[in-house]
Design a protein around this motif. Sequence first.
Motif, mmCIF file in Angstrom:
data_model
loop_
_atom_site.group_PDB
_atom_site.id
_atom_site.type_symbol
_atom_site.label_atom_id
_atom_site.label_comp_id
_atom_site.label_asym_id
_atom_site.label_seq_id
_atom_site.Cartn_x
_atom_site.Cartn_y
_atom_site.Cartn_z
ATOM 1 N N VAL A 54 23.171 2.373 93.566
ATOM 2 C CA VAL A 54 23.712 2.809 94.848
ATOM 3 C C VAL A 54 23.421 4.292 95.083
ATOM 4 N N ALA A 55 23.545 5.118 94.041
ATOM 5 C CA ALA A 55 23.260 6.547 94.158
ATOM 6 C C ALA A 55 22.898 7.086 92.775
ATOM 7 N N LYS A 56 22.095 8.162 92.748
ATOM 8 C CA LYS A 56 21.738 8.767 91.471
ATOM 9 C C LYS A 56 21.564 10.275 91.651
ATOM 10 N N TRP A 57 21.617 10.970 90.534
ATOM 11 C CA TRP A 57 21.454 12.420 90.520
ATOM 12 C C TRP A 57 20.829 12.824 89.196
ATOM 13 N N SER A 58 19.960 13.831 89.234
ATOM 14 C CA SER A 58 19.361 14.365 88.007
ATOM 15 C C SER A 58 19.623 15.854 87.914
ATOM 16 N N ASN A 59 19.876 16.334 86.704
ATOM 17 C CA ASN A 59 20.033 17.758 86.448
ATOM 18 C C ASN A 59 18.754 18.485 86.860
ATOM 19 N N PRO A 60 18.867 19.554 87.643
ATOM 20 C CA PRO A 60 17.663 20.296 88.048
ATOM 21 C C PRO A 60 16.808 20.752 86.874
ATOM 22 N N ASP A 61 17.426 20.960 85.698
ATOM 23 C CA ASP A 61 16.675 21.388 84.511
ATOM 24 C C ASP A 61 16.097 20.215 83.734
ATOM 25 N N PHE A 62 16.318 19.010 84.262
ATOM 26 C CA PHE A 62 15.855 17.794 83.583
ATOM 27 C C PHE A 62 14.847 17.095 84.504
ATOM 28 N N PRO A 63 13.753 16.561 83.936
ATOM 29 C CA PRO A 63 12.762 15.906 84.796
ATOM 30 C C PRO A 63 13.399 14.806 85.648
ATOM 31 N N GLU A 64 12.950 14.694 86.879
ATOM 32 C CA GLU A 64 13.455 13.668 87.780
ATOM 33 C C GLU A 64 13.275 12.291 87.145
ATOM 34 N N VAL A 65 14.356 11.522 87.109
ATOM 35 C CA VAL A 65 14.325 10.202 86.478
ATOM 36 C C VAL A 65 14.325 9.126 87.565
ATOM 37 N N ASP A 66 13.320 8.273 87.539
ATOM 38 C CA ASP A 66 13.280 7.173 88.498
ATOM 39 C C ASP A 66 14.343 6.137 88.153
ATOM 40 N N ALA A 67 14.719 5.357 89.146
ATOM 41 C CA ALA A 67 15.703 4.304 88.911
ATOM 42 C C ALA A 67 15.160 3.311 87.885
ATOM 43 N N PRO A 68 15.974 2.937 86.895
ATOM 44 C CA PRO A 68 15.487 1.982 85.887
ATOM 45 C C PRO A 68 15.181 0.617 86.498
ATOM 46 N N PHE A 69 14.064 0.057 86.084
ATOM 47 C CA PHE A 69 13.690 -1.315 86.439
ATOM 48 C C PHE A 69 13.693 -1.560 87.944
ATOM 49 N N GLY A 70 13.237 -0.544 88.695
ATOM 50 C CA GLY A 70 13.152 -0.709 90.139
ATOM 51 C C GLY A 70 14.476 -0.647 90.861
ATOM 52 N N GLY A 71 15.570 -0.330 90.143
ATOM 53 C CA GLY A 71 16.861 -0.177 90.793
ATOM 54 C C GLY A 71 17.770 -1.375 90.709
ATOM 55 N N ARG A 72 17.305 -2.478 90.092
ATOM 56 C CA ARG A 72 18.179 -3.642 89.910
ATOM 57 C C ARG A 72 17.806 -4.304 88.591
ATOM 58 N N TRP A 73 18.814 -4.523 87.733
ATOM 59 C CA TRP A 73 18.523 -5.069 86.419
ATOM 60 C C TRP A 73 19.707 -5.868 85.891
ATOM 61 N N VAL A 74 19.433 -6.735 84.944
ATOM 62 C CA VAL A 74 20.469 -7.566 84.330
ATOM 63 C C VAL A 74 21.317 -6.710 83.401
ATOM 64 N N VAL A 75 22.624 -6.884 83.479
ATOM 65 C CA VAL A 75 23.542 -6.105 82.644
ATOM 66 C C VAL A 75 23.505 -6.643 81.216
ATOM 67 N N ALA A 76 23.125 -5.797 80.276
ATOM 68 C CA ALA A 76 23.091 -6.201 78.874
ATOM 69 C C ALA A 76 24.416 -5.854 78.196
ATOM 70 N N PRO A 77 24.924 -6.708 77.305
ATOM 71 C CA PRO A 77 26.239 -6.472 76.695
ATOM 72 C C PRO A 77 26.291 -5.282 75.751
ATOM 73 N N ASP A 78 25.129 -4.773 75.302
ATOM 74 C CA ASP A 78 25.169 -3.643 74.371
ATOM 75 C C ASP A 78 25.044 -2.298 75.067
ATOM 76 N N THR A 79 25.095 -2.280 76.394
ATOM 77 C CA THR A 79 25.045 -1.029 77.151
ATOM 78 C C THR A 79 26.458 -0.621 77.567
ATOM 79 N N PRO A 80 26.667 0.649 77.866
ATOM 80 C CA PRO A 80 27.996 1.053 78.347
ATOM 81 C C PRO A 80 28.438 0.270 79.585
ATOM 82 N N ALA A 81 27.506 0.029 80.519
ATOM 83 C CA ALA A 81 27.848 -0.729 81.724
ATOM 84 C C ALA A 81 28.212 -2.171 81.392
ATOM 85 N N GLY A 82 27.517 -2.743 80.382
ATOM 86 C CA GLY A 82 27.830 -4.105 79.964
ATOM 87 C C GLY A 82 29.204 -4.202 79.334
ATOM 88 N N ILE A 83 29.568 -3.189 78.553
ATOM 89 C CA ILE A 83 30.898 -3.173 77.936
ATOM 90 C C ILE A 83 31.971 -3.041 79.009
#
Length: 374
Positions: A54-83
């Motif tokens: 829905v929205a993203k932000w990158s630290n100006p001192d950190f390289p711009e990070v593209d949205a993972p997997f085109g912006g939509r991905w399956v939630v894996a149980p071993d990720t923080p979002a999955g938990i």
Amino acid sequence: MEREGAFRRVATLVAEGASPSAVFTAAAGEMGGLLGADYTSITRYRDDRTLTLVAKWSNPDFPEVDAPFGGRWVVAPDTPAGIVLETGWPARRTVASIESDFGPWARAHGLGVGVSGPITVEDRLWGVITTLYRETNPPPDDAEQTMAEFVQLLNCAVAQADARAELIACHAHMVTAADAVRRSVAADLSDGPRQCLEALTLQLREAQAGVADEGLRRRLSRFAEEASEIDDRLRQVSADLLSVVPAKGGLTATLKALARRCPVPVDLNVPTGQELTDRVEMMVYHLVAEGLLNAIRHAYASAVRIDLTKEGEGIRLSISDDGVGGAHPLHDESGLAALKKRVEVLGGTLRVDSPVGEGTSLSVTLPCPAAQAE
């Protein structure tokens, strides 16, 4: 002071009724900066256990990070979002411990730790807010608590969007209900009073033919004409009742009234004087209402454009927004699958173009024979 300023800026946007997309973007940036993150994202859970950015932000001192997997991905149980999805509670994980596809993506960007917090709206898990950090930049101990405070503001933004969408849904329901009542009354007029008047007119004509007295013949003729005039008036009333657009000015005026209820700007381009059948007018109305609902409730758009044009023997309706995208016409909670079937019943087509992060466009074609009483 920095913490209070960050909350105040986001809270001001919410209080002013800013679009959810503006609130999400501001919240991602404010929270990322406040927590010293290198990357921050706000993502929404879908019914098929996927996350949509829905929205993203990158630290100006950190390289711009593209949205993972085109912006939509399956939630894996071993990720923080999955938990978070499984427990409903905040979670943090080291990237090295994540074996699903999200792990290699994060490690490839030099990220080492992720922290996620739930976004809950009216007791339902709506989405998740996540901060990611380089291995040399560990998250603060109170990251989860700070997230929870920001989430309260996001809850308000989502609830506002839902409430505004309900206004459009209520208007659409009122139009549909009124149309059903009008059609029922029109049918009753045809099956009851009009049939009686037609029979009465015929009987008066027959009686007139069998009467020798000239004065009585003239009176019967006048009665028959009056009965026929009443029938003509009821026929016109019945035709007016069958009009599916109640607003004075027809379809264009009705769509303008609908657009005025939309909390985001709507660029409405619908020419007046379009001669459409009742069924096509009602379908156009429902398509526009559904498009506005999706733009507010699911896409969190800040603007919508609607174009209706004549195309050969039919019409083309285009509804586009600048929201988060990621809509799927076959298995999406937005109701597009049901709408697609209704369009196809009328011999039309509905195409959805919704790349993640680039908005959603509905393109509908409908055959449009000359308007006539249905």
